[in-house]
Motif scaffolding. Structure first.
Motif, PDB file in Angstrom:
ATOM      1  N   THR A  76       0.829  -1.214   0.000  1.00 15.44           N
ATOM      2  CA  THR A  76       0.000   0.000   0.000  1.00 15.44           C
ATOM      3  C   THR A  76       0.858   1.257   0.000  1.00 15.44           C
ATOM      4  OG1 THR A  76      -1.815  -1.116   1.153  1.00 15.44           O
ATOM      5  CG2 THR A  76      -1.752   1.288   1.301  1.00 15.44           C
ATOM      6  N   LEU A  77       1.875   1.272   0.853  1.00 11.96           N
ATOM      7  CA  LEU A  77       2.724   2.464   0.960  1.00 11.96           C
ATOM      8  C   LEU A  77       3.634   2.628  -0.249  1.00 11.96           C
ATOM      9  CD1 LEU A  77       3.562   2.279   4.762  1.00 11.96           C
ATOM     10  CD2 LEU A  77       1.981   3.842   3.616  1.00 11.96           C
ATOM     11  N   ALA A  78       4.142   1.529  -0.772  1.00 14.11           N
ATOM     12  CA  ALA A  78       4.976   1.607  -1.982  1.00 14.11           C
ATOM     13  C   ALA A  78       4.160   2.144  -3.152  1.00 14.11           C
ATOM     14  CB  ALA A  78       5.553   0.234  -2.310  1.00 14.11           C
ATOM     15  N   THR A  79       2.911   1.711  -3.241  1.00  9.14           N
ATOM     16  CA  THR A  79       2.026   2.198  -4.301  1.00  9.14           C
ATOM     17  C   THR A  79       1.745   3.687  -4.123  1.00  9.14           C
ATOM     18  OG1 THR A  79       0.986   0.015  -4.471  1.00  9.14           O
ATOM     19  CG2 THR A  79      -0.227   1.879  -5.390  1.00  9.14           C
ATOM     20  N   LEU A  80       1.575   4.102  -2.866  1.00 12.95           N
ATOM     21  CA  LEU A  80       1.360   5.514  -2.566  1.00 12.95           C
ATOM     22  C   LEU A  80       2.541   6.355  -3.040  1.00 12.95           C
ATOM     23  CD1 LEU A  80      -0.513   7.577  -1.015  1.00 12.95           C
ATOM     24  CD2 LEU A  80       0.937   7.139   0.968  1.00 12.95           C
ATOM     25  N   VAL A  81       3.745   5.878  -2.783  1.00 15.01           N
ATOM     26  CA  VAL A  81       4.957   6.586  -3.204  1.00 15.01           C
ATOM     27  C   VAL A  81       5.032   6.637  -4.724  1.00 15.01           C
ATOM     28  CG1 VAL A  81       7.489   6.462  -3.229  1.00 15.01           C
ATOM     29  CG2 VAL A  81       6.234   6.066  -1.095  1.00 15.01           C
ATOM     30  N   ARG A  95       7.850  12.304   0.559  1.00 19.01           N
ATOM     31  CA  ARG A  95       8.152  11.884   1.942  1.00 19.01           C
ATOM     32  C   ARG A  95       7.083  12.390   2.910  1.00 19.01           C
ATOM     33  NH1 ARG A  95      13.038   9.494   2.544  1.00 19.01           N
ATOM     34  NH2 ARG A  95      14.585   9.836   0.878  1.00 19.01           N
ATOM     35  N   LYS A  96       6.590  13.589   2.679  1.00 27.26           N
ATOM     36  CA  LYS A  96       5.532  14.134   3.549  1.00 27.26           C
ATOM     37  C   LYS A  96       4.232  13.356   3.365  1.00 27.26           C
ATOM     38  CE  LYS A  96       3.351  18.385   5.141  1.00 27.26           C
ATOM     39  NZ  LYS A  96       2.091  17.705   5.436  1.00 27.26           N
ATOM     40  N   ILE A  97       3.907  13.027   2.118  1.00 28.68           N
ATOM     41  CA  ILE A  97       2.702  12.235   1.835  1.00 28.68           C
ATOM     42  C   ILE A  97       2.794  10.886   2.544  1.00 28.68           C
ATOM     43  CG2 ILE A  97       1.478  10.967   0.004  1.00 28.68           C
ATOM     44  CD1 ILE A  97       2.178  13.353  -1.860  1.00 28.68           C
ATOM     45  N   LEU A  98       3.981  10.286   2.503  1.00 30.67           N
ATOM     46  CA  LEU A  98       4.196   9.000   3.159  1.00 30.67           C
ATOM     47  C   LEU A  98       4.053   9.131   4.678  1.00 30.67           C
ATOM     48  CD1 LEU A  98       5.023   6.030   2.718  1.00 30.67           C
ATOM     49  CD2 LEU A  98       7.414   6.761   2.932  1.00 30.67           C
ATOM     50  N   ALA A  99       4.667  10.156   5.234  1.00 28.76           N
ATOM     51  CA  ALA A  99       4.623  10.357   6.686  1.00 28.76           C
ATOM     52  C   ALA A  99       3.212  10.657   7.179  1.00 28.76           C
ATOM     53  CB  ALA A  99       5.563  11.488   7.079  1.00 28.76           C
ATOM     54  N   ASP A 100       2.406  11.301   6.345  1.00 20.02           N
ATOM     55  CA  ASP A 100       1.048  11.677   6.740  1.00 20.02           C
ATOM     56  C   ASP A 100       0.019  10.575   6.495  1.00 20.02           C
ATOM     57  OD1 ASP A 100       1.931  14.141   7.553  1.00 20.02           O
ATOM     58  OD2 ASP A 100       1.346  15.181   5.704  1.00 20.02           O
ATOM     59  N   SER A 101       0.432   9.477   5.896  1.00 21.20           N
ATOM     60  CA  SER A 101      -0.521   8.406   5.595  1.00 21.20           C
ATOM     61  C   SER A 101      -0.991   7.739   6.891  1.00 21.20           C
ATOM     62  CB  SER A 101       0.114   7.369   4.665  1.00 21.20           C
ATOM     63  OG  SER A 101       1.139   6.662   5.355  1.00 21.20           O
ATOM     64  N   PRO A 102      -2.262   7.304   6.948  1.00 20.85           N
ATOM     65  CA  PRO A 102      -2.784   6.675   8.171  1.00 20.85           C
ATOM     66  C   PRO A 102      -1.972   5.466   8.626  1.00 20.85           C
ATOM     67  CG  PRO A 102      -4.573   7.210   6.671  1.00 20.85           C
ATOM     68  CD  PRO A 102      -3.301   7.470   5.922  1.00 20.85           C
ATOM     69  N   LEU A 103      -1.450   4.680   7.697  1.00 20.97           N
ATOM     70  CA  LEU A 103      -0.679   3.498   8.079  1.00 20.97           C
ATOM     71  C   LEU A 103       0.598   3.876   8.825  1.00 20.97           C
ATOM     72  CD1 LEU A 103      -0.940   1.077   5.014  1.00 20.97           C
ATOM     73  CD2 LEU A 103      -1.822   0.706   7.320  1.00 20.97           C
ATOM     74  N   VAL A 104       1.294   4.877   8.323  1.00 20.36           N
ATOM     75  CA  VAL A 104       2.533   5.296   8.979  1.00 20.36           C
ATOM     76  C   VAL A 104       2.231   5.921  10.325  1.00 20.36           C
ATOM     77  CG1 VAL A 104       4.496   6.881   8.850  1.00 20.36           C
ATOM     78  CG2 VAL A 104       3.851   5.526   6.848  1.00 20.36           C
ATOM     79  N   LYS A 105       1.190   6.742  10.385  1.00 23.08           N
ATOM     80  CA  LYS A 105       0.822   7.363  11.661  1.00 23.08           C
ATOM     81  C   LYS A 105       0.438   6.323  12.701  1.00 23.08           C
ATOM     82  CE  LYS A 105      -0.537  12.049  10.407  1.00 23.08           C
ATOM     83  NZ  LYS A 105      -1.610  13.051  10.448  1.00 23.08           N
ATOM     84  N   ALA A 106      -0.317   5.305  12.273  1.00 22.71           N
ATOM     85  CA  ALA A 106      -0.713   4.243  13.202  1.00 22.71           C
ATOM     86  C   ALA A 106       0.508   3.480  13.709  1.00 22.71           C
ATOM     87  CB  ALA A 106      -1.684   3.285  12.519  1.00 22.71           C
TER      88      ALA A 106
END
Length: 288
Positions: A76-81, A95-106
Motif C-alpha cells: 500500500t505504501l509503496a504504491t502511494l509513493v 516523503r511528507k505524503i508518506l509520513a502523513d498516511s494513516p498506516l505510517v501514523k498508526a
C-alpha cells in the motif's frame, strides 16, 4: 552421533542462500514503475529503501517488498509513493505524503495507550449514562465474542465508578467468524426501536452460544416487546444497512478486533480492566 555429523557435513556442502540484495533491486514485487522516468524511479527506490515498514517487521519498505511480498502494508505504501512520483511530486513532497498516511501514523502510535482522536458517528446509537457526560466511551462489539462478554462487567463497573461523568455508546461490529453475530446485531436494533436495547443486550451476551432466530424472538417476547413491530424492524433492509454503517464506521476508525473502545474519540490500546481504565478516565476528566 553419526546422524549429527552427517547433518553438519551436509550443511557445509550445501550452497548458502543468496541475500535478497533489496538495496540494489531496481524492481519490486507488486510495483509497476514502467510509466515513470528514470529520475522518478530513482526517487521512488531511494524513498522505499530508507523508509521503515510500519507493519511491525524490522525492515525497510523496499526490503519488505522483496523479502515479504505478501505484506499488504508495504505494498500500500509503496504504491502511494509510486503514485505520488507519477503525479510529479518532488522527493520532499513524497516523503511528507508518506509520513502523513494513516498506516505510517498508526505505526508510530503502536506503543501508546490512547491514540489520536478520530470522529465516530454515534447519532441514534444506544447508550447508557448521562447524555451530557464529559467522557464518552464508544464500544465496538460483537454479541458472540467471548472477549466482549468478559468486557461487560468491567465497563459496567467503570460506569458505576463515574456515574455522572461517563456514558457508554454501543456500536455494532459483528465478525464474520461468528455465525449469529449479525443476526444478534439486527435483533438488538429492533429492541432499541422499542427502548429495550440493554435488556436484550444483556440477555444475548449472557447466552451468546444460544443465539439464533428463535431464541432471539423468545427473549424479545419475554421482555414484553410488540412482536409484529419487532419482527418488522428485525427483518428490515434498513436495519441490515444500519449494522453495515456501524461496521464501516469501525473500520474507518481503526477497529480490527472486538471489543474495541474509544475514549472521547481516542482508541484505547490497553486491557479492558477497571483498574487500568479508571486512572485514564480520571486523567481525561482533568484534561490531561
Amino acid at each position: 552421533m553419526l546422524r549429527t555429523l552427517f547433518l553438519l557435513l551436509a550443511a557445509t556442502l550445501l550452497p548458502a542462500q543468496p541475500p535478497s540484495n533489496w538495496q540494489a533491486a531496481t524492481t519490486l514485487p507488486g510495483l509497476d514503475m514502467k510509466g515513470l522516468t528514470l529520475a522518478q524511479q530513482k526517487v521512488v527506490l531511494t524513498i522505499l529503501r530508507d523508509s521503515t515498514c510500519p507493519c511491525g517487521c524490522p525492515m525497510q519498505l523496499a526490503q519488505c517488498r522483496v523479502e515479504d511480498p505478501a505484506c499488504s502494508q508495504s505494498l500500500t505504501l509503496a504504491t502511494l509513493v509510486l503514485e505520488a512520483a507519477a503525479a510529479n511530486k518532488t522527493a520532499p513532497e513524497i516523503r511528507k505524503i508518506l509520513a502523513d498516511s494513516p498506516l505510517v501514523k498508526a505505526g508510530t502510535q503502536r506503543d501508546r495507550i490512547l491514540l489520536d482522536p478520530v470522529s465516530i458517528n454515534i447519532l441514534g446509537a444506544p447508550f447508557k449514562g448521562p447524555a451530557n457526560a464529559k467522557i464518552t466511551i464508544v464500544e465496538f462489539s460483537d454479541f458472540q465474542c467471548p472477549f466482549c462478554v468478559k468486557a461487560i462487567p468491567q465497563l459496567d463497573a467503570l460506569l458505576k465508578a463515574f456515574p455522572n461523568d461517563v456514558r457508554l455508546v454501543y456500536k455494532q461490529f459483528p465478525l464474520d467468524t461468528h455465525s449469529q453475530a449479525a443476526l444478534a446485531s439486527r435483533a438488538s436494533l429492533a429492541a432499541h426501536a422499542q427502548g429495550k436495547f440493554w435488556p436484550l443486550h444483556d440477555k444475548m451476551y449472557a447466552n451468546s452460544r444460544a443465539i439464533n432466530r428463535q431464541t432471539v424472538l423468545d427473549w424479545a417476547k419475554e421482555f414484553g416487546l410488540d412482536m409484529p413491530k419487532f419482527t418488522k424492524v428485525f427483518d428490515a433492509p434498513e436495519t441490515q444497512a444500519a449494522v453495515a454503517r456501524d461496521l464501516a464506521d469501525g473500520s474507518r476508525a481503526g477497529v480490527n478486533a472486538t471489543p474495541t473502545i474509544y475514549i472521547n474519540g481516542k482508541k484505547y490500546q490497553g486491557a479492558l480492566d477497571i483498574a487500568k481504565l479508571s486512572p485514564i478516565i480520571a486523567n481525561e476528566l482533568k484534561g490531561k
